[in-house]
Motif scaffolding. Structure first.
Motif, PDB file in Angstrom:
ATOM      1  N   ALA A   1     107.248  22.217  44.882  1.00 17.70           N
ATOM      2  CA  ALA A   1     106.719  21.518  43.702  1.00 17.70           C
ATOM      3  C   ALA A   1     105.207  21.696  43.606  1.00 17.70           C
ATOM      4  CB  ALA A   1     107.086  20.039  43.750  1.00 17.70           C
ATOM      5  N   GLN A   2     104.508  21.610  44.727  1.00 15.86           N
ATOM      6  CA  GLN A   2     103.057  21.811  44.706  1.00 15.86           C
ATOM      7  C   GLN A   2     102.720  23.249  44.321  1.00 15.86           C
ATOM      8  OE1 GLN A   2     102.393  20.451  48.736  1.00 15.86           O
ATOM      9  NE2 GLN A   2     101.285  18.640  48.002  1.00 15.86           N
ATOM     10  N   TYR A   3     103.484  24.202  44.828  1.00 12.81           N
ATOM     11  CA  TYR A   3     103.262  25.598  44.441  1.00 12.81           C
ATOM     12  C   TYR A   3     103.382  25.743  42.920  1.00 12.81           C
ATOM     13  CZ  TYR A   3     104.203  30.465  43.451  1.00 12.81           C
ATOM     14  OH  TYR A   3     104.168  31.711  42.883  1.00 12.81           O
ATOM     15  N   ARG A   4     104.431  25.173  42.348  1.00 12.76           N
ATOM     16  CA  ARG A   4     104.609  25.267  40.888  1.00 12.76           C
ATOM     17  C   ARG A   4     103.453  24.582  40.149  1.00 12.76           C
ATOM     18  NH1 ARG A   4     109.891  24.671  42.671  1.00 12.76           N
ATOM     19  NH2 ARG A   4     109.906  22.424  42.340  1.00 12.76           N
ATOM     20  N   GLN A   5     102.952  23.469  40.691  1.00 14.17           N
ATOM     21  CA  GLN A   5     101.795  22.790  40.084  1.00 14.17           C
ATOM     22  C   GLN A   5     100.555  23.679  40.137  1.00 14.17           C
ATOM     23  OE1 GLN A   5     101.981  18.773  42.135  1.00 14.17           O
ATOM     24  NE2 GLN A   5     100.650  18.323  40.396  1.00 14.17           N
ATOM     25  N   VAL A   6     100.332  24.327  41.267  1.00 18.32           N
ATOM     26  CA  VAL A   6      99.177  25.218  41.418  1.00 18.32           C
ATOM     27  C   VAL A   6      99.249  26.345  40.390  1.00 18.32           C
ATOM     28  CG1 VAL A   6      98.146  26.970  42.951  1.00 18.32           C
ATOM     29  CG2 VAL A   6      98.665  24.686  43.835  1.00 18.32           C
ATOM     30  N   VAL A   7     100.408  26.958  40.253  1.00 13.76           N
ATOM     31  CA  VAL A   7     100.571  28.056  39.293  1.00 13.76           C
ATOM     32  C   VAL A   7     100.375  27.547  37.862  1.00 13.76           C
ATOM     33  CG1 VAL A   7     102.198  29.743  38.348  1.00 13.76           C
ATOM     34  CG2 VAL A   7     102.002  29.451  40.829  1.00 13.76           C
ATOM     35  N   ALA A   8     100.931  26.388  37.547  1.00 17.11           N
ATOM     36  CA  ALA A   8     100.769  25.822  36.201  1.00 17.11           C
ATOM     37  C   ALA A   8      99.299  25.511  35.913  1.00 17.11           C
ATOM     38  CB  ALA A   8     101.624  24.563  36.050  1.00 17.11           C
ATOM     39  N   GLU A   9      98.598  24.982  36.895  1.00 17.13           N
ATOM     40  CA  GLU A   9      97.172  24.670  36.714  1.00 17.13           C
ATOM     41  C   GLU A   9      96.362  25.946  36.525  1.00 17.13           C
ATOM     42  OE1 GLU A   9      94.038  22.090  36.085  1.00 17.13           O
ATOM     43  OE2 GLU A   9      96.156  21.569  36.336  1.00 17.13           O
ATOM     44  N   MET A  10      96.669  26.977  37.318  1.00 13.26           N
ATOM     45  CA  MET A  10      95.987  28.259  37.154  1.00 13.26           C
ATOM     46  C   MET A  10      96.193  28.788  35.737  1.00 13.26           C
ATOM     47  SD  MET A  10      96.726  31.778  36.842  1.00 13.26           S
ATOM     48  CE  MET A  10      98.366  31.950  37.493  1.00 13.26           C
ATOM     49  N   LYS A  11      97.425  28.716  35.242  1.00 21.05           N
ATOM     50  CA  LYS A  11      97.716  29.208  33.894  1.00 21.05           C
ATOM     51  C   LYS A  11      96.979  28.396  32.833  1.00 21.05           C
ATOM     52  CE  LYS A  11     102.177  31.275  34.972  1.00 21.05           C
ATOM     53  NZ  LYS A  11     103.642  31.187  34.809  1.00 21.05           N
ATOM     54  N   ALA A  12      96.852  27.090  33.048  1.00 21.26           N
ATOM     55  CA  ALA A  12      96.119  26.249  32.094  1.00 21.26           C
ATOM     56  C   ALA A  12      94.653  26.677  32.030  1.00 21.26           C
ATOM     57  CB  ALA A  12      96.247  24.776  32.480  1.00 21.26           C
ATOM     58  N   TRP A  13      94.054  26.947  33.162  1.00 15.53           N
ATOM     59  CA  TRP A  13      92.655  27.407  33.180  1.00 15.53           C
ATOM     60  C   TRP A  13      92.564  28.810  32.574  1.00 15.53           C
ATOM     61  CZ3 TRP A  13      88.186  25.445  36.139  1.00 15.53           C
ATOM     62  CH2 TRP A  13      88.365  24.130  36.565  1.00 15.53           C
ATOM     63  N   ARG A  14      93.479  29.683  32.933  1.00 11.93           N
ATOM     64  CA  ARG A  14      93.469  31.065  32.438  1.00 11.93           C
ATOM     65  C   ARG A  14      93.638  31.114  30.920  1.00 11.93           C
ATOM     66  NH1 ARG A  14      98.690  34.150  33.884  1.00 11.93           N
ATOM     67  NH2 ARG A  14      99.329  32.914  32.096  1.00 11.93           N
ATOM     68  N   ASP A  15      94.555  30.303  30.402  1.00 14.59           N
ATOM     69  CA  ASP A  15      94.931  30.376  28.995  1.00 14.59           C
ATOM     70  C   ASP A  15      94.156  29.435  28.084  1.00 14.59           C
ATOM     71  OD1 ASP A  15      96.759  32.239  29.926  1.00 14.59           O
ATOM     72  OD2 ASP A  15      98.425  30.819  29.960  1.00 14.59           O
ATOM     73  N   ALA A  16      93.203  28.701  28.624  1.00 15.25           N
ATOM     74  CA  ALA A  16      92.407  27.789  27.786  1.00 15.25           C
ATOM     75  C   ALA A  16      91.670  28.602  26.724  1.00 15.25           C
ATOM     76  CB  ALA A  16      91.418  27.021  28.641  1.00 15.25           C
ATOM     77  N   PRO A  17      91.708  28.135  25.493  1.00 20.54           N
ATOM     78  CA  PRO A  17      91.045  28.893  24.420  1.00 20.54           C
ATOM     79  C   PRO A  17      89.524  28.746  24.467  1.00 20.54           C
ATOM     80  CG  PRO A  17      91.953  26.854  23.559  1.00 20.54           C
ATOM     81  CD  PRO A  17      92.365  26.934  25.005  1.00 20.54           C
ATOM     82  N   GLY A  18      88.858  29.752  23.970  1.00 24.14           N
ATOM     83  CA  GLY A  18      87.408  29.672  23.814  1.00 24.14           C
ATOM     84  C   GLY A  18      86.633  29.942  25.077  1.00 24.14           C
ATOM     85  N   LYS A  19      85.443  29.373  25.110  1.00 28.45           N
ATOM     86  CA  LYS A  19      84.515  29.558  26.223  1.00 28.45           C
ATOM     87  C   LYS A  19      84.689  28.391  27.188  1.00 28.45           C
ATOM     88  CE  LYS A  19      81.329  32.065  23.286  1.00 28.45           C
ATOM     89  NZ  LYS A  19      79.991  32.096  22.702  1.00 28.45           N
ATOM     90  N   TYR A  20      85.263  28.660  28.326  1.00 31.35           N
ATOM     91  CA  TYR A  20      85.698  27.609  29.240  1.00 31.35           C
ATOM     92  C   TYR A  20      84.935  27.609  30.564  1.00 31.35           C
ATOM     93  CZ  TYR A  20      89.496  24.478  30.842  1.00 31.35           C
ATOM     94  OH  TYR A  20      90.242  23.424  31.280  1.00 31.35           O
ATOM     95  N   TYR A  21      84.206  28.693  30.870  1.00 30.02           N
ATOM     96  CA  TYR A  21      83.463  28.778  32.123  1.00 30.02           C
ATOM     97  C   TYR A  21      82.066  28.212  31.918  1.00 30.02           C
ATOM     98  CZ  TYR A  21      81.174  30.548  36.297  1.00 30.02           C
ATOM     99  OH  TYR A  21      80.496  30.630  37.477  1.00 30.02           O
ATOM    100  N   SER A  22      81.670  27.286  32.779  1.00 34.99           N
ATOM    101  CA  SER A  22      80.331  26.715  32.745  1.00 34.99           C
ATOM    102  C   SER A  22      79.799  26.707  34.172  1.00 34.99           C
ATOM    103  CB  SER A  22      80.366  25.292  32.188  1.00 34.99           C
ATOM    104  OG  SER A  22      79.121  24.647  32.393  1.00 34.99           O
TER     105      SER A  22
END
Length: 176
Positions: free
Chosen positions: A104-125
Protein backbone atom coordinates in the motif's frame (compact mmCIF):
# COMPACT_ATOMS: atom_id res chain seq x y z
CA UNK A 1 -2.63 -38.85 10.84
CA UNK A 2 0.48 -40.87 9.99
CA UNK A 3 -0.13 -40.20 6.27
CA UNK A 4 -0.07 -36.42 6.92
CA UNK A 5 3.18 -36.75 8.86
CA UNK A 6 4.67 -38.77 6.00
CA UNK A 7 3.72 -36.06 3.48
CA UNK A 8 5.24 -33.33 5.64
CA UNK A 9 8.43 -35.31 6.12
CA UNK A 10 8.62 -36.02 2.39
CA UNK A 11 8.26 -32.34 1.54
CA UNK A 12 10.91 -31.43 4.10
CA UNK A 13 13.25 -34.06 2.67
CA UNK A 14 12.82 -32.59 -0.81
CA UNK A 15 13.90 -29.21 0.47
CA UNK A 16 10.46 -27.67 0.30
CA UNK A 17 10.17 -24.36 2.07
CA UNK A 18 7.84 -21.45 2.36
CA UNK A 19 8.35 -18.68 -0.18
CA UNK A 20 10.66 -15.92 0.97
CA UNK A 21 8.96 -12.79 2.20
CA UNK A 22 8.79 -10.18 -0.53
CA UNK A 23 9.33 -6.51 0.14
CA UNK A 24 10.12 -3.23 -1.56
CA UNK A 25 12.83 -1.10 -0.01
CA UNK A 26 12.90 2.68 -0.48
CA UNK A 27 16.35 4.24 -0.09
CA UNK A 28 16.95 7.94 0.33
CA UNK A 29 19.88 9.31 -1.68
CA UNK A 30 21.67 12.61 -2.08
CA UNK A 31 24.17 13.80 -4.63
CA UNK A 32 26.73 16.39 -3.56
CA UNK A 33 26.73 18.15 -6.92
CA UNK A 34 28.90 20.88 -8.30
CA UNK A 35 28.06 23.96 -10.33
CA UNK A 36 31.33 23.40 -12.21
CA UNK A 37 30.39 19.90 -13.35
CA UNK A 38 26.79 20.66 -14.34
CA UNK A 39 25.03 18.62 -11.65
CA UNK A 40 23.58 20.55 -8.77
CA UNK A 41 23.07 19.03 -5.31
CA UNK A 42 20.06 16.74 -5.46
CA UNK A 43 18.03 14.22 -3.48
CA UNK A 44 15.86 11.37 -4.73
CA UNK A 45 14.45 7.97 -3.75
CA UNK A 46 15.31 4.49 -5.05
CA UNK A 47 12.74 1.66 -4.86
CA UNK A 48 13.87 -1.95 -5.21
CA UNK A 49 12.39 -5.31 -4.38
CA UNK A 50 9.27 -7.36 -4.98
CA UNK A 51 5.65 -6.58 -4.18
CA UNK A 52 4.13 -9.03 -1.71
CA UNK A 53 0.70 -9.20 -3.32
CA UNK A 54 1.68 -9.72 -6.96
CA UNK A 55 5.32 -10.78 -7.00
CA UNK A 56 6.02 -7.85 -9.35
CA UNK A 57 9.69 -6.84 -9.37
CA UNK A 58 10.36 -3.18 -8.62
CA UNK A 59 13.47 -1.26 -9.68
CA UNK A 60 12.69 2.45 -9.92
CA UNK A 61 13.97 5.81 -8.78
CA UNK A 62 12.45 9.27 -8.76
CA UNK A 63 13.73 12.76 -8.26
CA UNK A 64 11.96 16.08 -8.72
CA UNK A 65 13.69 18.91 -10.53
CA UNK A 66 13.33 21.89 -12.82
CA UNK A 67 12.81 20.92 -16.44
CA UNK A 68 15.38 23.50 -17.54
CA UNK A 69 18.12 24.88 -15.33
CA UNK A 70 18.41 28.62 -15.84
CA UNK A 71 18.42 31.84 -13.84
CA UNK A 72 14.60 31.79 -14.04
CA UNK A 73 14.72 29.38 -11.08
CA UNK A 74 15.85 32.28 -8.89
CA UNK A 75 12.78 34.39 -9.62
CA UNK A 76 9.89 32.00 -9.06
CA UNK A 77 8.25 28.74 -10.10
CA UNK A 78 9.41 27.05 -13.30
CA UNK A 79 8.36 23.97 -15.27
CA UNK A 80 9.17 20.71 -13.55
CA UNK A 81 9.82 17.05 -14.23
CA UNK A 82 10.47 13.76 -12.51
CA UNK A 83 13.91 12.43 -13.38
CA UNK A 84 15.02 8.81 -13.33
CA UNK A 85 18.71 8.34 -12.72
CA UNK A 86 20.69 5.75 -14.73
CA UNK A 87 22.02 2.78 -12.74
CA UNK A 88 25.64 3.86 -13.21
CA UNK A 89 24.86 7.21 -11.55
CA UNK A 90 23.36 5.58 -8.45
CA UNK A 91 26.73 4.21 -7.35
CA UNK A 92 28.16 7.75 -7.07
CA UNK A 93 25.47 9.02 -4.71
CA UNK A 94 25.09 8.99 -0.93
CA UNK A 95 22.60 6.43 0.37
CA UNK A 96 21.49 7.84 3.71
CA UNK A 97 18.98 5.23 4.90
CA UNK A 98 16.39 2.74 3.70
CA UNK A 99 12.92 1.70 4.83
CA UNK A 100 10.75 -1.27 3.92
CA UNK A 101 7.43 -0.43 2.28
CA UNK A 102 4.13 -2.24 2.41
CA UNK A 103 2.46 -2.76 -0.95
CA UNK A 104 0.00 0.00 0.00
CA UNK A 105 2.84 2.42 0.79
CA UNK A 106 4.52 1.56 -2.51
CA UNK A 107 1.29 2.40 -4.36
CA UNK A 108 1.04 5.67 -2.38
CA UNK A 109 4.62 6.59 -3.31
CA UNK A 110 3.94 5.95 -7.01
CA UNK A 111 0.66 7.90 -6.88
CA UNK A 112 2.39 10.84 -5.18
CA UNK A 113 5.20 10.79 -7.74
CA UNK A 114 2.61 10.88 -10.54
CA UNK A 115 0.79 13.79 -8.87
CA UNK A 116 4.02 15.81 -8.78
CA UNK A 117 4.99 14.73 -12.31
CA UNK A 118 1.58 15.49 -13.82
CA UNK A 119 0.85 18.77 -12.02
CA UNK A 120 -0.01 21.42 -14.59
CA UNK A 121 2.02 24.56 -15.09
CA UNK A 122 5.13 25.69 -13.30
CA UNK A 123 5.42 23.56 -10.19
CA UNK A 124 9.14 23.62 -9.28
CA UNK A 125 10.21 26.32 -6.82
CA UNK A 126 13.75 26.45 -5.49
CA UNK A 127 12.61 27.46 -1.99
CA UNK A 128 9.07 26.07 -1.76
CA UNK A 129 8.80 22.92 -3.90
CA UNK A 130 12.12 21.37 -4.84
CA UNK A 131 13.69 17.90 -4.67
CA UNK A 132 13.88 18.14 -0.87
CA UNK A 133 10.13 18.76 -0.57
CA UNK A 134 9.45 15.85 -2.92
CA UNK A 135 11.63 13.41 -0.99
CA UNK A 136 10.17 14.77 2.25
CA UNK A 137 6.71 13.82 1.05
CA UNK A 138 7.96 10.30 0.27
CA UNK A 139 9.40 10.08 3.80
CA UNK A 140 6.08 11.22 5.30
CA UNK A 141 4.24 8.46 3.43
CA UNK A 142 6.28 5.88 5.36
CA UNK A 143 5.76 7.65 8.68
CA UNK A 144 9.07 9.44 9.09
CA UNK A 145 9.30 12.73 10.94
CA UNK A 146 10.11 15.47 8.45
CA UNK A 147 10.62 19.21 8.52
CA UNK A 148 12.18 21.71 6.16
CA UNK A 149 14.58 24.15 7.85
CA UNK A 150 15.05 27.14 5.57
CA UNK A 151 18.86 26.97 5.84
CA UNK A 152 18.80 23.43 4.38
CA UNK A 153 16.44 23.90 1.42
CA UNK A 154 19.34 23.97 -1.04
CA UNK A 155 21.51 21.39 0.75
CA UNK A 156 20.09 17.91 0.12
CA UNK A 157 22.85 15.97 1.91
CA UNK A 158 22.62 18.17 5.01
CA UNK A 159 18.84 17.90 4.94
CA UNK A 160 18.89 14.09 4.74
CA UNK A 161 21.38 14.05 7.63
CA UNK A 162 18.85 16.20 9.51
CA UNK A 163 16.05 13.72 8.72
CA UNK A 164 18.34 10.92 9.93
CA UNK A 165 18.72 12.74 13.27
CA UNK A 166 14.96 13.33 13.54
CA UNK A 167 14.33 9.59 13.11
CA UNK A 168 16.76 7.70 15.37
CA UNK A 169 14.75 4.47 14.97
CA UNK A 170 16.27 4.22 11.46
CA UNK A 171 19.61 3.37 13.04
CA UNK A 172 21.31 5.33 10.25
CA UNK A 173 24.52 7.31 10.52
CA UNK A 174 25.02 10.79 9.19
CA UNK A 175 27.12 11.14 6.04
CA UNK A 176 30.02 13.60 6.00
Amino acid sequence: MSRLVAIILSLAALGWSLPAAAAVTMSFHSFNGSVFFGRYPHTFVVLEGTLDGTGQKVKENYGFTAKTVSTAILSGPVEHEIVVEPDKYLTSTNRHFSVTLTDAQYRQVVAEMKAWRDAPGKYYSLDNRNCIHFVGKMAQIVGLKVDFPKKMLRKPKNWLNHITALNPRLGAKQIN
